[in-house]
Each structure stands twice: as structure tokens, then as C-alpha cells.
Design an enzyme around this catalytic site. Structure first.
Site, PDB file in Angstrom:
ATOM      1  N   TYR A   1      -3.733  -2.368 -10.335  1.00  0.00           N
ATOM      2  CA  TYR A   1      -3.653  -2.167  -8.492  1.00  0.00           C
ATOM      3  C   TYR A   1      -3.005  -3.243  -8.258  1.00  0.00           C
ATOM      4  CZ  TYR A   1      -5.075  -2.184  -3.821  1.00  0.00           C
ATOM      5  OH  TYR A   1      -5.161  -1.967  -2.470  1.00  0.00           O
TER       6      TYR A   1
ATOM      7  N   VAL B   1       1.277  -3.578   4.012  1.00  0.00           N
ATOM      8  CA  VAL B   1       1.232  -4.894   4.637  1.00  0.00           C
ATOM      9  C   VAL B   1       2.460  -5.744   4.398  1.00  0.00           C
ATOM     10  CG1 VAL B   1      -1.166  -5.315   5.030  1.00  0.00           C
ATOM     11  CG2 VAL B   1      -0.096  -6.055   2.911  1.00  0.00           C
TER      12      VAL B   1
ATOM     13  N   TYR C   1      -4.074   3.318   7.837  1.00  0.00           N
ATOM     14  CA  TYR C   1      -5.428   2.299   8.262  1.00  0.00           C
ATOM     15  C   TYR C   1      -5.937   2.926   9.130  1.00  0.00           C
ATOM     16  CZ  TYR C   1      -2.436  -0.630   5.447  1.00  0.00           C
ATOM     17  OH  TYR C   1      -1.634  -1.446   4.223  1.00  0.00           O
TER      18      TYR C   1
ATOM     19  N   SER D   1       0.911  -1.304   0.029  1.00  0.00           N
ATOM     20  CA  SER D   1      -0.134   0.021   0.036  1.00  0.00           C
ATOM     21  C   SER D   1       0.805   1.215   0.049  1.00  0.00           C
ATOM     22  CB  SER D   1      -0.753  -0.311   0.984  1.00  0.00           C
ATOM     23  OG  SER D   1      -1.827  -1.022   1.134  1.00  0.00           O
TER      24      SER D   1
ATOM     25  N   LYS E   1       0.504   3.656  -3.014  1.00  0.00           N
ATOM     26  CA  LYS E   1      -0.608   4.398  -3.001  1.00  0.00           C
ATOM     27  C   LYS E   1      -0.341   5.792  -3.119  1.00  0.00           C
ATOM     28  CE  LYS E   1      -3.909   0.854  -1.045  1.00  0.00           C
ATOM     29  NZ  LYS E   1      -4.557   0.534  -0.057  1.00  0.00           N
TER      30      LYS E   1
END
Lengths: 303, 303, 303, 303
Positions: free
Chosen positions: C187, C257, C239, C64, C67
Site C-alpha cells: 500500500y 493528496v 473523499y 490515492s 487505488k
């Protein structure tokens, strides 16, 4: 059908299970100290025949079963207008949830979740002497004086923070017209009414006779109104387990955390069962089994 | 009771309202171009008597009404084991909602919301030829060959993003055993089955006769299983309006966005009504009124 | 300030804790078999000074953290127009939740929850060669060829049922313009990019220098755009623990992660820490402690 | 930097927009009759330099801005122990929502949503003279006597059904130790405190000086505690628009429905702006623009 035999069989089968499962409601002392070793069942047919077994004459706290009778009074007074502020759909959420109330802007999903019953109480407060009217209705329906247990009522009020939250939340949305404390007083007292299985089975009698009084008395409500209360009991009467009750039992029913359940076989009879220990859904552990047995033995079910 | 007369009266009262309210489902072209100026109704009693009026012989897309029949197949094959992965409670949320699915960790609330029907389709895929089995069942039940409209099935697949989301979401939780695409193929095809009111009223016949085949054929399911499907239809069969249907109509019913509704009067008859325009809850605008009229005129209701 | 000394101290303090807490992500085999006994940290100041300690040169799956870079590309291409389909508020729900997406009609809360990053990927697919562009950007930013781990990308796709659900759900709402499979391919591949702490600390350098390229290169984005990405990282980058990170660490951060976390001290430096074992919120167990120690030792924090 | 010039420019640019957008809070008469044609701004640097423009000396109802100061008192008294009953994450829901509170079992998400501030008030009631302590703190911080507007406090109590619901709900979950009415009395009174921009800018001064008193006085809280309050203001201080504030303004801020906003530039200054008309998110319509202008003109932002 020999109903006395059926109830005797049910009593014989289930008495040995008393104390073997479920838990008595613990949120107020007056309920917590009720012995789980009690089981009663009573029915009354449309023709006035009665049958009973076990602790059927012992009074208990009817709790949420009172919602059927307060709803009856409100429908009698307001008919369709009642539904401007209360829905008629199953809630899909626990009986005292605030989530649904928020997303649906203060309109409770149905009259049998706590929020809905508080909204019904508000409607009754707007009429007149709400609580005396309710006691008068019940006393007339079962032919004996029905009373409130003052200690239980006080305990409900002392610990009813979540119900107070629900009432204030609805007041914020304009669902309640009356003073929150006054509405809650009615609600807490109606939950503390004490009746026996025999009394409840008789009092609910109008629900199996199209609204006609079970004893000598004027019609309680119309046939259509009666049918609708039965429909609400079937879809919303037993908390989060309404689907499961319809699936396994198939009778309009309303339960209370005192351990009672009242059920209706339209055009045949009304039935009340009581045993204080509750299962995880808040319904009487043995009461539920008693209704399943009753349906299995008699074949009576609306489906 | 002269059922033919009742259906004729209903047809006469409601035909003038065709096109006056509701909207035809628009999410796929094949449904969007169906004329709203259609209304049909048909019933079949336990004894085999039939009655019909209006466009009762015109085939239409049964859509979610198919969920009753796929559930029947799954219950026949798995009985109680089916309920390990599907709940039996009303959802309290729109039929294609993901919220409930998330909070309850991938277990759909009941077999009649889309997620539940997809989970049922997964169970059928695990058995064998899911779709041919379903068509075989339906054809046998109504005594005529029943088919899928291929164009509708393709459109469902092309636009079914939300159902694809539901299926993948359940797959992530382990609710589905089979390949998502294969399960969805069954689901999209079952929704695209075409039948007429007369065919559906006959095919659903086992639901009013304790599971016995409506024509010459072996028992479809047991009496208990039948009763349970009726209970699920009553509590969960008409989307978000299940409470309202129970309240106003009081019959186990299952509707589809093609405009059909099938209803059951246990031990008496099955009934199918169809008119393509839908109300805001996704139920047939005139179909709902037709059922209300039917209950008012006949007094038939489970309550 | 002697940053090398600070990182050495942090490495010395935390290495003994490797394997003592947290769990390596288990949802795909390629991540599950990474040894938790690794800890690396690297930083690069605005002036180009570097410091590193532990396993700072070992490549890991940035997951992530990618992103941040895909968002940078999208902001560069679309600027304000990007926000028509993606929100900028903290989600208050788990990173892969569908609930919020449903109640807000398919608009993801922010670009750092999975749904938001998939929506960003859709915007990039509409531009051109999304994945090659992203790899080109990263390679230019850190001065070394950056690549995708094909096995990880394939595993992400094979097990990505929840992300597939999110994408289809947004497609149903019209949030995505492109083919779902194509968007998800981008993605899943961006999540499978492998980089080392040293590479990430360098590549993120534009975030502490008002958008200017960390090596020789044209400005990446404007100063205002940079400030906004930092704001989003602080409020939404870690998160469900974003509030906790702001409270305890106080630096714009983005975790993955794979066990990496990239953090920004505006106008001073960028920092990357990596250790594969994750805490219950999905953030690196030791990475979080490393950032707390860094802030405690240097006093650097935006507050 | 010539802060007086900057504030004069902002005042000149925004005064013509007074009454052009937003709406004064209407839920109590005392707020509803405040004229929207007012705009004030004041700042105070760490060194004690002040600047002000417009209606900077006019007292207004600080409302939720008081939550910063009650939180300060609670952190001073309890430090880490405070967080046993209150979270530190952005809520992702409206400031007075009950949904989150239910799903997280009575623990409010953060101290700046209403539920959280009521939980803070409960902690203060457990200490001692909650309200007098708070007024003493504020008076000391700004060097002038600070008071409650009794009419506003009474109106808050008379109409505070939703806050009463929140408090009772938390009481039901055990989040509150004290009597609901007593806790709410503190909460309603703190919201009714009246101060001017100049007073607030001075009183908040410890937030830009690592907890040191802005005037002559002992340290208010520690540097770490101060940093954490700033972090909470940034992530949770402006209702549902916290992400948007971080994105566009990038300063720790706390707003109130009286139209005030207090903002912090760590190590530089504190700033208070006031204009009564609110935007749809409940933040001052012109106040928000004033902060955006201030950041644009000075380049001061934490990112």
C-alpha cells in the site's frame, strides 16, 4: 463536626467569586434573567441538624434535580420493572444526545439524561396524576408547599424542540406508552419546580437515611432502592462531568441548569448548593467548587 | 464481623454454580484452556486481618486488573500531569472501541479502557524500566515475588491486532511519545502477570488505607490520589457494566478477562474474587455474584 | 471539439491562481516541499487524440489515484469475489476514519477509502507479486516505465500510524489474510508511484473504452467491470466531496493528496489534471476548478 | 431501439417472480394492504415516444419519489441559496437516521434522506402554498390531475414519530424556519401523492431534457439545475443502496417505499417501474431487477 462553621467558611470563600466565571443558562428568558450574583448552601444531617449560609432560602428552578424525585416515584411504583425500558449505564455522550438512543434502539442509557427522564415521566403518566403526585411527594418531604413556576414551564414547552425530538424518537421505538404531548407536559412542569437550598436539602433527606422519611412520614423507598439511586447519581448525575465529579468530589450528586446541585453523604447528611452561573459542562460553576471545598474541609466522601 | 464465615458461605453457595454459566475467554490458547471449575475469594482488612475460601491461592492471569497498578505508578510519578493525555469519564462504549478515540482526537476516555491503559504504559515507558518497576511494586505490596507468564504475554502480542490498532491510532494523534512496539510490549506483559486472590487482596491494600502500604513499606500514593483511583474504579472499572456494578454492588472494582475482580471497601478492606468463566460484559460470571452476595451479607457498600 | 484549445484556455485561466488557495499536503517532507506553483492538464480520447497544457509532463506522486489501478488488478483477478470483503457504498465519513469500520465489523465501505484500498492490497498480496504486477500494468498502459519514489514510500511507512491502525483493525476482524506489514508495504509503495498527467491520462484510457487497452494490448477488464469502476469513482472517488463532485462536475473521478485528479468521460476520453495545493476536502484546489471549467466549456458530463 | 419490446420482455421475465421476494411496507395500514402481485413499467423518450407494460396505469403511493419534485420546486425558487441548509453528500446512514444530523449540527446530508426532504418542505412553506404548488407542478408535467390519498396522509401523520423527531431536532438547530406541524403536514401529504408509472415517467421528463417541460409548458428548471438533480439521484436517491445502484444499474434513480422507482437516462428517456414488495434496503425488489434488466438489454447507463 461544626457544619455551620464549614458552610460559613465556604460562603465566605466563594461569595467574592460570584459573577467571576460561568454563564447563566440562556435558553429560556425566565432563566436568563436570574442574577448570577447569588450563592446559597444548606445541609441537613440524618439526625435533623441543619446548617445554611448565603442565599439558602431563595427559591430557584430545580430543573434536572427533579429527575431524582421523579425517579424515586417510579422506583416506588415499579421497582425492577422500571429497568425494562431504561438503562443504568453512564452515557458517555451529552445529556440531550440522540446518537446513543438510536444505536441502542430507543432505550435511554440512564434515568438522568433527558431521554431517560422523559421515559420515567411516561411511566409516571401510566400510573396516575403524575405531576400532582410529584408535588405531593416533594411538599411532604420538605414540609412546605412546593410549586411549579408556570412561566418557566411554558417557556420549556415553547423551546423544547430537542426534548420533543427525543420523546418522538422513543415513541417510534415503543419506549413510551403514552401520548407524547402528555408525557412532555409532565416533564416540562417537573423541570419548572421552584425550591430553595434548604427545602431541597430536607427533601432529599431519605437518600442519606436508607429511604426513611426525613420528617414525620412513612418510608419513602427501601434501603436497597435508596442505595441504587445514590449509585446512579454518582455515575450519571452530573451530565458529562460525572467521572470528574466522582474523581474530585466523590459524592452522589444531581445538578440542574438552574444552578442547583444536590449531594448525598450516605448515613450522614444531604446537601444542596445553588449559584446560577454554569460551567461548560452545564453544572453550577460555584456549586461545584463549593462541593470540592466541603469534601476537602470535612473529609466526607464515599471513597 | 466474621469475614471468614462470610467468605465460606459465599464459596459454599457459588461452588455448585461453577461451569453453569459464562464462558472462559477464548482469544488466546493459554486463557482458553483454563478450567472454568475454579472459584476463589480472599480479603484483607485495613488492620491486616485476612480471610479466604476456595481456590484463593491459585495464581491466575490478572489481565486488566493490572491497569490499577500501572495507573498507580503513573499517578505516583506524574500526578495531575497524567491527565493531559487521558480522560476521567466513563466511556459508554466497549473497552476496546476506536469510535470514541476518533471523535475525541486520540485522547482515551479513561485509564481503564484498553486505549487508556496503553497511554498509561506510554507514560511509564517515558519514566524508566516500566515493567520491572511494576513487578517490583506488586512484589513489595504482597510480600511475594510476582511474575509474568511468558506464554500468555507472547500470545497477547501475537493476537493483539486491535490493541496494535489502538496504539497506532493514538500515535497518529500524538497521544503516545514512545515507540509503539515498546509501549505495547509493556502493555502485553502487564496483562500477563499471574497472581492469586490472596496476593491481589493484599497488594491492593493501599486502596482501602488512604494510600498507605499494606505491609511494611513507604506510602504508595497520597490519600487524595487513592480516593481518585477508587472513584475511577467505581465509574470505569468494569467495562460496559460499570453502571450496573455501582447499582448492584456499589464498590470500586476492577475486573480482568482472566476472571478476577478486585474490589475496595474504603477504610475497611480489599477483596479479590476469581472464577474464569465470563459473562457477556467480560466480567467474571461468578465473581460478580460473589460481590453481590458479599455486599448483601455485610451491608458494606459506599452508598 | 478542439480539446487542445479547451485545455489551453483552462491553463490560461487557472495559472494566475497558482499559490492563491489551498495547501500542499504536509504530512511527509517529500510532499511538503513540492512547489504549489505548478498546474498541468492532459487528456486522451478514445480514438487516441491527445491534448495537454501547462506542467502536463512533470511526474508527481499519484497517491490515492493508484487505488483505481490496484482495484482494476483485483477485479481482473477476483471479479465478484472481491466484494465479499469490501463494500460499494459511499462512506459518509473522512477517508481514513475508523468509526465506520468498527460499526460494520471490519468491512470497509468501498475500495477508495484507505481501509478499502488496504483490503484490496491484501487481495493482491494473496495473488502474487502485487507491486511488480501493478507497475507492469501501469507501464503497459502508458507505454513508458512507471516507478516508485523510494523516499516517498519510506516516509509513508514512517508516518503511517493511522493506516497501520486501520490495517491492524481489519486484521482483528479477519478482513486481511496476509501479514499486516507485507500488505502495508504494498500500500505505501503504490501511493508513492510517480507519473505525469500525460501518463495518467493514457494509462486510464481503458476506463473510457469499455475496458479495452488504450495502446496495443489485450483487454484490461470487461465492459461491465469498467462501468462499475466508473460508478465507484463517481460515488466514492473524491473523499468526502464525492457528492459535491457529482453535483458540480458529474464525471467519475479519483483524486490523490499529491494534487492529481483523473476523470473519465465514458466513450469519449480520459483526463488528468494536477496542481499540488489541496482544498479542505483533500482534493486539488485548482484541479477541481479545472474539471468544472472543462465540463462548462465542453458540456461533457454523464448527467 | 424497440423500447416496447424491451419492456414487454422485462414484464414477461419478472411477472412470474411477483410475490416471490421482498415485503410490502407495513408501517401504515393503507400501504400494508396493497397486493404485492403487481408490476408495472413505463418509459417516455425525449422525443415523446412512450412504452409501457404490466400494471403501468395503476396509481400507487409515490412516497419518497415525491422528493425529486419538491426539490425541483425548491431549486427553482432558491437555486444555490437552498444549499445553505442542506448538504449534497451521500449519507452513509439509514434514510431516517438522527446520528448524522446530530454530528453535523442539524444540517441534513442531502435532500433525499427524510431529514433533507423535511428541510426542503420548510423552504417551500416559506415560499407560499407549498402543497398546492407541488400538485400543480405534477399535474402540469403529466397532463393529468394528480392527487393526494387522504387516508395515507393521515396514517403517515399518525405514525410519523421518527419524522416528527427529525423535524423537531432540526428546529432545535435552527434548520427549519416554520412551524414544525405545518412543515410536517406538507411532508406527510407529498408522500401520499398517488400516480401511475405512466404519469411518473411523463412527469419526470424534464430530467432527461435539460429541464425543458415534457409536454407543452415553460422550462421547468435550467440545464445545470437538471444535471445537478440527476447527480443527487445517482449518489443519494436509493437510500443505503445508492452505491449498489450506481454499480449495478448506473442511472440516476429515486425510489419510494410504495414500491416505485423513477430513473433517468440523460438525453434519452425517463423510466418508472413499480412493484410493491421491497427488499431489505427499502427499494422495490422487482423494480431493482427491472432496472438491471433494462440496462443489460439496452446498454443505456451513464457510465
Amino acid at each position: 463536626m461544626d457544619f455551620q462553621l464549614v458552610l460559613d467558611q465556604i460562603n465566605t470563600e466563594l461569595r467574592p467569586l460570584m459573577g467571576q466565571g460561568g454563564q447563566v443558562a440562556r435558553y429560556i428568558p425566565a432563566l436568563a434573567r436570574v442574577s448570577p450574583l447569588q450563592f446559597g448552601i444548606a445541609l441537613r444531617t440524618c439526625e435533623g441538624e441543619t446548617a445554611q449560609a448565603g442565599d439558602s432560602a431563595v427559591p430557584f428552578s430545580i430543573q434536572s434535580m427533579s429527575k431524582v424525585f421523579s425517579l424515586t416515584l417510579a422506583i416506588k411504583a415499579l421497582d425492577e420493572a422500571l429497568w425494562d425500558r431504561i438503562g443504568r449505564e453512564p452515557s458517555g455522550s451529552p445529556f440531550n444526545s440522540l446518537v446513543q438512543l438510536e444505536s441502542e434502539r430507543g432505550i435511554p442509557r440512564n434515568p438522568f439524561i433527558n431521554a431517560g427522564a422523559i421515559a420515567v415521566a411516561d411511566r409516571l403518566v401510566s400510573q396516575a396524576d403524575a405531576l400532582p403526585e410529584l408535588l405531593r411527594l416533594l411538599s411532604g418531604l420538605c414540609g412546605e408547599a412546593v410549586q411549579v413556576d408556570a412561566e418557566v414551564a411554558q417557556s420549556e414547552a415553547d423551546t423544547g424542540f430537542r426534548n420533543t425530538a427525543l420523546a418522538n424518537f422513543m415513541k417510534a421505538f415503543g419506549t413510551l406508552d403514552n401520548d407524547v404531548a402528555e408525557v412532555l407536559a409532565v416533564y416540562f412542569h417537573q423541570c419548572a419546580i421552584h425550591m430553595s437550598c434548604e427545602q431541597v436539602a430536607c427533601a432529599a433527606g431519605y437518600l442519606c437515611r436508607d429511604g426513611r422519611h426525613p420528617l414525620a412520614g412513612p418510608d419513602v423507598i427501601s434501603a436497597t432502592q435508596t442505595r441504587r439511586i445514590n449509585a446512579l447519581m454518582l455515575t450519571c448525575g452530573t451530565y458529562d462531568a460525572a467521572g470528574e465529579f466522582a474523581f474530585r468530589i466523590g459524592l452522589p450528586s444531581k445538578s440542574g441548569v438552574g444552578g442547583g446541585i444536590v449531594a448525598v453523604v450516605p448515613d450522614r447528611l444531604t446537601l444542596c448548593v445553588w449559584s446560577p452561573a454554569l460551567d461548560a459542562t452545564g453544572n453550577s460553576f460555584l456549586g461545584r467548587q463549593a462541593l470540592e471545598l466541603f469534601v476537602a474541609k470535612t473529609g466526607l466522601s464515599v471513597f
